[in-house]
Design an enzyme around this catalytic site. Sequence first.
Site, PDB file in Angstrom:
ATOM      1  N   LYS A  67     -21.029 -33.450  12.628  1.00 23.66           N
ATOM      2  CA  LYS A  67     -21.256 -32.484  14.045  1.00 23.66           C
ATOM      3  C   LYS A  67     -21.850 -33.593  14.880  1.00 23.66           C
ATOM      4  O   LYS A  67     -23.074 -33.783  14.685  1.00 23.66           O
ATOM      5  CB  LYS A  67     -21.977 -31.498  13.588  1.00 23.66           C
ATOM      6  CG  LYS A  67     -23.045 -31.063  14.702  1.00 23.66           C
ATOM      7  CD  LYS A  67     -22.462 -30.251  15.853  1.00 23.66           C
ATOM      8  CE  LYS A  67     -23.510 -29.981  16.984  1.00 23.66           C
ATOM      9  NZ  LYS A  67     -23.812 -31.060  17.939  1.00 23.66           N
ATOM     10  N   GLU A 117     -33.107 -38.903   9.449  1.00 30.31           N
ATOM     11  CA  GLU A 117     -33.735 -39.778  10.196  1.00 30.31           C
ATOM     12  C   GLU A 117     -33.976 -39.322  11.578  1.00 30.31           C
ATOM     13  O   GLU A 117     -33.283 -38.979  12.227  1.00 30.31           O
ATOM     14  CB  GLU A 117     -32.360 -40.670  10.411  1.00 30.31           C
ATOM     15  CG  GLU A 117     -31.799 -41.311   8.998  1.00 30.31           C
ATOM     16  CD  GLU A 117     -32.713 -42.539   8.703  1.00 30.31           C
ATOM     17  OE1 GLU A 117     -33.493 -42.924   9.395  1.00 30.31           O
ATOM     18  OE2 GLU A 117     -32.470 -43.040   7.537  1.00 30.31           O
ATOM     19  N   CYS A 153     -34.670 -44.763  18.568  1.00 26.45           N
ATOM     20  CA  CYS A 153     -35.739 -44.307  17.866  1.00 26.45           C
ATOM     21  C   CYS A 153     -36.753 -45.462  17.286  1.00 26.45           C
ATOM     22  O   CYS A 153     -37.725 -45.133  16.865  1.00 26.45           O
ATOM     23  CB  CYS A 153     -35.246 -43.557  16.610  1.00 26.45           C
ATOM     24  SG  CYS A 153     -34.135 -44.756  15.633  1.00 26.45           S
ATOM     25  N   GLU A 181     -42.824 -39.641  21.566  1.00 24.49           N
ATOM     26  CA  GLU A 181     -41.949 -40.361  22.033  1.00 24.49           C
ATOM     27  C   GLU A 181     -41.455 -40.151  23.405  1.00 24.49           C
ATOM     28  O   GLU A 181     -41.239 -39.224  23.637  1.00 24.49           O
ATOM     29  CB  GLU A 181     -40.880 -39.903  21.071  1.00 24.49           C
ATOM     30  CG  GLU A 181     -40.034 -41.011  20.505  1.00 24.49           C
ATOM     31  CD  GLU A 181     -38.808 -40.459  19.515  1.00 24.49           C
ATOM     32  OE1 GLU A 181     -38.707 -39.043  19.370  1.00 24.49           O
ATOM     33  OE2 GLU A 181     -37.957 -41.285  19.069  1.00 24.49           O
TER      34      GLU A 181
END
Length: 483
Positions: free
Chosen positions: A180, A255, A289, A386
């Site tokens: 997906k 992850e 990331c 983040e």
Amino acid sequence: MDISNKKLFKQQCFINGEWIDSEDNQVLEVNNPATQDILGTIPNCGKNETKIAILAAEKSWTNWKSKTAKERSGILKKWFKLIEENHEDLSKIMTFEQGKSINESRAEITYGASFVEWYAEECRRVYGDTIPDILEDRRTIVIKQPVGVVGAITPWNFPSSMITRKCAPALAVGCPVIIKPASQTPYSALALAALAEEAGFPKGTINVITGSAKDIGFELSTNPIVRKLSFTGSTEIGKILLKQCSSSVKKVSMELGGHAPFIVFEDAEIDAAVDGAMLSKFRNSGQTCVCANRIYVHEKIYDEFIDKFTKKVNKIKVGNGMEETTISGPLIDQYSLKKVQEHIDDAVNTGAKIATGGKLHSLGGTFFQPTILINVTKKAKITYEETFGPVAPIYKFSSEKEVIEMANDSPYGLASYFYSRDIGKIWRVAEALEYGIVGINTGIISKAETPFGGIKESGLGREGSRYGLDDFLEIKYINIAGI
Ligand code: NAP
């Protein structure tokens, strides 16, 4: 889409070896973040289509897992070759839908393909063990077997490599996959599926489904036929999926987000540290990331580092990624832009100064100026959250102990970096950093041969390297008596 091999541009899902629309023919539009042009549509699938894909994958499993490792390796090698042959088209598709510079897309296709090649080789080395038994008439062996049907959910920031990084090892050891992809970047995934079809994967072995993340994600994480869910994306969604996976006790790989510290000690080679910070921070316009999110510079070299870093950042050419000279493309969407601006405003309100940038770029849209913030304080949101944008916050430190404490003061634990030439310090700091990855005197750490992954809220499991195979294998212990 301006590509040579038109067969790569698919606007349908790939399920059980067929290109299909959603049951009710509903579609979602996909746009080019650099121009806002509509590139095309994708099927808006949901639970029913996901169930069909899961059943198709289950059916293909018996056949796929019973092939020899050499046979599976052969098909993966063909897939790798086709990716290489279509390298430029795949790069263009990525830049059209994601916005990153064409050179970065080329690098990502190479990086993504490297997992297919590496796991095509490594799957022939899924070794077991023999264990000396305590009883004379017994023998004990350990074998490794594929876990079963795998659900793979991937993000928009690396539309191709995040797929190959999980699917190549899964397929290599005998697991069928249902992918997906992110709704903003589905065409890279569908192009990979078109090449997988050409490479000769049996039907049902690779499936790509697009549409409602919530519905597809729910089915993939709760359906007991799916034995493993591998997710790359935000920590927030990862936590939801972890909860959902608990209902059928699935194996999971997560992850998730990161908040990388990047430390420059007083004995570092400053020019190398500046180059490393440029790569680590501004790749993909800061939307990775493993981007440096907090740059800690020793007080003795603080001014020199900032001066050199600012000169380089001011040279970054922002523009449409399809232009060869572009270094930094647009942000993915308005939501990302808003978050970047909020983080900058909040940092300034809590004491930071803007050394360069700080605003929307003159190109408008979602183009943002590469930004450096100096004298950032602990109170700023950017110190803990983040940012996912081209903003480099710089902090001053005076001792090794102090900077390690600051670096580890985060719920995340994915990548970390530091620059030093002192071998004693290199060992001490590498061991003290609470991160899954430590880059020393480098700003780039990802390769197929090495284990990528985080600790704490950055995730579970590893991708890449021989450890990446373990995530798709079950261990079976066999005890034979009466020898
Ligand atoms: P995201 O919002 O978590 O989305 C990631 C994927 O999850 C997309 O395919 C998304 O689909 C899907 N999704 C969204 N809601 C879902 C739900 N309720 N159930 C199931 N699936 C759902 O993350 P993103 O914004 O795309 O990516 C950025 C994040 O990924 C950052 O936090 C970054 O650090 C992290 N990341 C981590 C790694 C790593 O290796 N650790 C690598 C790259 C990125 P839709 O697109 O359809 O919403």
